[in-house]
Design a protein around this motif. Structure first.
Motif, PDB file in Angstrom:
ATOM      1  N   ARG A 121      44.502  25.477  60.538  1.00 21.04           N
ATOM      2  CA  ARG A 121      44.333  24.239  59.398  1.00 21.04           C
ATOM      3  C   ARG A 121      45.358  24.221  58.447  1.00 21.04           C
ATOM      4  O   ARG A 121      46.069  25.123  58.307  1.00 21.04           O
ATOM      5  CB  ARG A 121      43.012  24.476  58.942  1.00 21.04           C
ATOM      6  CG  ARG A 121      42.513  23.600  57.805  1.00 21.04           C
ATOM      7  CD  ARG A 121      41.225  23.823  57.556  1.00 21.04           C
ATOM      8  NE  ARG A 121      41.046  23.551  56.081  1.00 21.04           N
ATOM      9  CZ  ARG A 121      39.930  22.475  55.554  1.00 21.04           C
ATOM     10  NH1 ARG A 121      39.409  21.882  56.328  1.00 21.04           N
ATOM     11  NH2 ARG A 121      39.711  22.456  54.335  1.00 21.04           N
ATOM     12  N   GLY A 128      48.558  31.545  55.723  1.00 20.34           N
ATOM     13  CA  GLY A 128      50.061  32.043  56.332  1.00 20.34           C
ATOM     14  C   GLY A 128      49.514  33.091  57.163  1.00 20.34           C
ATOM     15  O   GLY A 128      50.179  34.045  56.823  1.00 20.34           O
ATOM     16  N   TYR A 160      50.298  40.670  60.179  1.00 20.71           N
ATOM     17  CA  TYR A 160      50.575  41.936  59.537  1.00 20.71           C
ATOM     18  C   TYR A 160      49.869  42.062  58.134  1.00 20.71           C
ATOM     19  O   TYR A 160      48.880  42.962  57.793  1.00 20.71           O
ATOM     20  CB  TYR A 160      51.896  42.358  59.420  1.00 20.71           C
ATOM     21  CG  TYR A 160      52.160  43.784  58.814  1.00 20.71           C
ATOM     22  CD1 TYR A 160      51.929  44.912  59.420  1.00 20.71           C
ATOM     23  CD2 TYR A 160      52.843  43.985  57.390  1.00 20.71           C
ATOM     24  CE1 TYR A 160      51.950  46.207  58.669  1.00 20.71           C
ATOM     25  CE2 TYR A 160      52.817  45.190  56.868  1.00 20.71           C
ATOM     26  CZ  TYR A 160      52.510  46.280  57.407  1.00 20.71           C
ATOM     27  OH  TYR A 160      52.585  47.538  56.979  1.00 20.71           O
ATOM     28  N   GLN A 161      50.045  40.957  57.420  1.00 15.63           N
ATOM     29  CA  GLN A 161      49.269  41.166  55.916  1.00 15.63           C
ATOM     30  C   GLN A 161      47.834  41.181  56.195  1.00 15.63           C
ATOM     31  O   GLN A 161      47.079  41.784  55.422  1.00 15.63           O
ATOM     32  CB  GLN A 161      49.710  39.924  55.081  1.00 15.63           C
ATOM     33  CG  GLN A 161      49.154  39.771  53.636  1.00 15.63           C
ATOM     34  CD  GLN A 161      49.644  40.745  52.943  1.00 15.63           C
ATOM     35  OE1 GLN A 161      50.605  40.793  52.241  1.00 15.63           O
ATOM     36  NE2 GLN A 161      48.579  41.820  52.697  1.00 15.63           N
ATOM     37  N   THR A 213      50.935  33.397  51.327  1.00 13.08           N
ATOM     38  CA  THR A 213      51.970  34.425  51.869  1.00 13.08           C
ATOM     39  C   THR A 213      53.229  33.300  52.475  1.00 13.08           C
ATOM     40  O   THR A 213      54.253  33.364  53.232  1.00 13.08           O
ATOM     41  CB  THR A 213      51.851  35.156  53.137  1.00 13.08           C
ATOM     42  OG1 THR A 213      51.313  34.317  54.203  1.00 13.08           O
ATOM     43  CG2 THR A 213      50.737  36.262  52.735  1.00 13.08           C
ATOM     44  N   PRO A 237      58.742  28.092  52.707  1.00  7.61           N
ATOM     45  CA  PRO A 237      57.972  27.257  52.141  1.00  7.61           C
ATOM     46  C   PRO A 237      56.478  27.101  52.680  1.00  7.61           C
ATOM     47  O   PRO A 237      56.500  27.229  53.716  1.00  7.61           O
ATOM     48  CB  PRO A 237      58.684  25.828  52.083  1.00  7.61           C
ATOM     49  CG  PRO A 237      59.627  25.989  53.485  1.00  7.61           C
ATOM     50  CD  PRO A 237      59.942  27.378  53.553  1.00  7.61           C
ATOM     51  N   MET A 238      55.612  26.375  51.736  1.00  8.05           N
ATOM     52  CA  MET A 238      54.081  26.301  52.314  1.00  8.05           C
ATOM     53  C   MET A 238      54.249  24.778  52.720  1.00  8.05           C
ATOM     54  O   MET A 238      54.703  24.045  51.669  1.00  8.05           O
ATOM     55  CB  MET A 238      53.253  26.577  51.105  1.00  8.05           C
ATOM     56  CG  MET A 238      51.577  26.284  51.565  1.00  8.05           C
ATOM     57  SD  MET A 238      50.623  26.947  50.267  1.00  8.05           S
ATOM     58  CE  MET A 238      49.110  26.332  50.927  1.00  8.05           C
ATOM     59  N   THR A 251      58.917  34.279  58.800  1.00  5.75           N
ATOM     60  CA  THR A 251      59.317  35.664  58.384  1.00  5.75           C
ATOM     61  C   THR A 251      58.146  36.560  57.974  1.00  5.75           C
ATOM     62  O   THR A 251      57.087  36.024  57.195  1.00  5.75           O
ATOM     63  CB  THR A 251      60.526  35.740  57.367  1.00  5.75           C
ATOM     64  OG1 THR A 251      59.659  35.161  56.078  1.00  5.75           O
ATOM     65  CG2 THR A 251      61.641  35.272  57.594  1.00  5.75           C
TER      66      THR A 251
HETATM   67  N1  SAH Z   1      51.377  36.789  56.053  1.00  8.72           N
HETATM   68  C1  SAH Z   1      52.384  36.565  57.119  1.00  8.72           C
HETATM   69  C2  SAH Z   1      53.567  35.960  56.642  1.00  8.72           C
HETATM   70  C3  SAH Z   1      53.941  34.718  57.490  1.00  8.72           C
HETATM   71  S1  SAH Z   1      55.354  33.957  56.842  1.00  8.72           S
HETATM   72  C4  SAH Z   1      52.577  37.918  58.073  1.00  8.72           C
HETATM   73  O1  SAH Z   1      52.041  38.838  57.618  1.00  8.72           O
HETATM   74  O2  SAH Z   1      53.521  37.933  58.781  1.00  8.72           O
HETATM   75  C5  SAH Z   1      54.493  32.518  56.202  1.00  8.72           C
HETATM   76  C6  SAH Z   1      53.373  31.706  57.352  1.00  8.72           C
HETATM   77  O3  SAH Z   1      52.739  30.794  56.303  1.00  8.72           O
HETATM   78  C7  SAH Z   1      53.977  31.149  58.205  1.00  8.72           C
HETATM   79  O4  SAH Z   1      53.423  31.785  59.357  1.00  8.72           O
HETATM   80  C8  SAH Z   1      53.796  29.577  58.167  1.00  8.72           C
HETATM   81  O5  SAH Z   1      53.666  28.751  59.225  1.00  8.72           O
HETATM   82  C9  SAH Z   1      52.627  29.602  57.441  1.00  8.72           C
HETATM   83  N2  SAH Z   1      52.139  28.238  56.403  1.00  8.72           N
HETATM   84  C10 SAH Z   1      53.192  27.498  55.782  1.00  8.72           C
HETATM   85  N3  SAH Z   1      52.510  26.534  55.273  1.00  8.72           N
HETATM   86  C11 SAH Z   1      51.291  26.859  55.488  1.00  8.72           C
HETATM   87  C12 SAH Z   1      49.969  26.118  55.233  1.00  8.72           C
HETATM   88  N4  SAH Z   1      50.148  24.678  54.534  1.00  8.72           N
HETATM   89  N5  SAH Z   1      48.731  26.279  55.564  1.00  8.72           N
HETATM   90  C13 SAH Z   1      48.811  27.462  56.640  1.00  8.72           C
HETATM   91  N6  SAH Z   1      49.835  28.315  56.867  1.00  8.72           N
HETATM   92  C14 SAH Z   1      50.881  27.775  56.364  1.00  8.72           C
END
Ligand code: SAH
Length: 204
Positions: free
Chosen positions: A124, A77, A82-83, A142, A197-198, A49
């Motif tokens: 990565r 993430g 966008y972020q 994020t 979740p991360m 999301t």
């Molecule tokens: N900052 C993003 C938010 C995306 S949601 C935005 O502005 O849209 C969170 C994102 O974190 C997802 O794309 C997911 O794949 C990523 N993510 C989750 N665990 C991660 C990890 N260990 N390393 C890198 N990205 C990760």
């Protein structure tokens, strides 16, 4: 949208101006464009999301609120991009890591189209951070890890902040700010949040 984000408590003028300048609709599929300025998170595919505008503003403001000039920032993430775009528009050099390769390609193309060139990308597992580019003046995560990732803390510059939603998925998550001091780390706790979740590892 930006006026609402301001009323919700975000006051950093750089952040508000960046969110005002950037077209949020450029970061979601066409079918969702009508909802893009609503006060909610939006699906971006693969169960992930794009956060509610207020949360993007809040996290950006906490990141830039460090006592040192915040020039080089690491995002974990990339998602929709966008972020990262908001931080680049605030004048930061952004290093962004994503575990899902397909997201990176799309985000990169969106940034190029908007002329945002001060962003670098890495496919990565973000738990490892980006040691060869450390230290960072700020790190923004994020997705929600169950605990604070130690490997990210040590990639902070002294005075820099790590902004991370910590907690189990479905359980209580808390927006947490870790500040690196000369000798140690200091923790502060902010909004209750609900992030995906991360996850460890990478996928295409
Ligand atoms: N900052 C993003 C938010 C995306 S949601 C935005 O502005 O849209 C969170 C994102 O974190 C997802 O794309 C997911 O794949 C990523 N993510 C989750 N665990 C991660 C990890 N260990 N390393 C890198 N990205 C990760």
């Amino acid at each position: 949208m930006v006026e609402r984000v301001r009323q919700q408590g975000v006051s950093n003028p750089k952040v508000l101006a960046a969110m005002n300048t950037l077209a949020r609709e450029a970061f979601v599929d066409e079918a969702l464009r009508m909802r893009v300025y609503d006060d909610c998170s939006l699906p971006i595919g693969q169960g992930q999301t794009l956060s509610q505008p207020y949360i993007v503003g809040r996290m950006s403001e906490l990141l830039l609120g460090a006592s040192i000039p915040v020039k080089r920032v690491l995002e974990i993430g990339t998602g929709s991009g966008y972020q990262a775009a908001v931080l680049a528009q605030c004048g930061c050099a952004v290093f962004t890591i994503e575990r899902i390769g397909a997201f990176l390609d799309v985000a990169k193309a969106r940034h190029r189209r908007l002329g945002l060139l001060n962003i670098r990308y890495l496919h990565r597992d973000g738990f490892k951070g980006w040691p060869s580019q450390a230290p960072f003046d700020g790190i923004i995560v994020t997705a929600a890890p169950p605990t604070i990732p130690d490997e990210l803390k040590v990639q902070l510059a002294v005075g820099g902040r790590l902004i991370v939603p910590v907690g189990a998925q479905g359980g209580a998550q808390r927006l947490t700010v870790i500040t690196r001091t000369e000798k140690d780390f200091r923790s502060q706790f902010f909004d209750a949040v609900s992030f995906v979740p991360m996850l460890p590892g990478e996928q295409s």
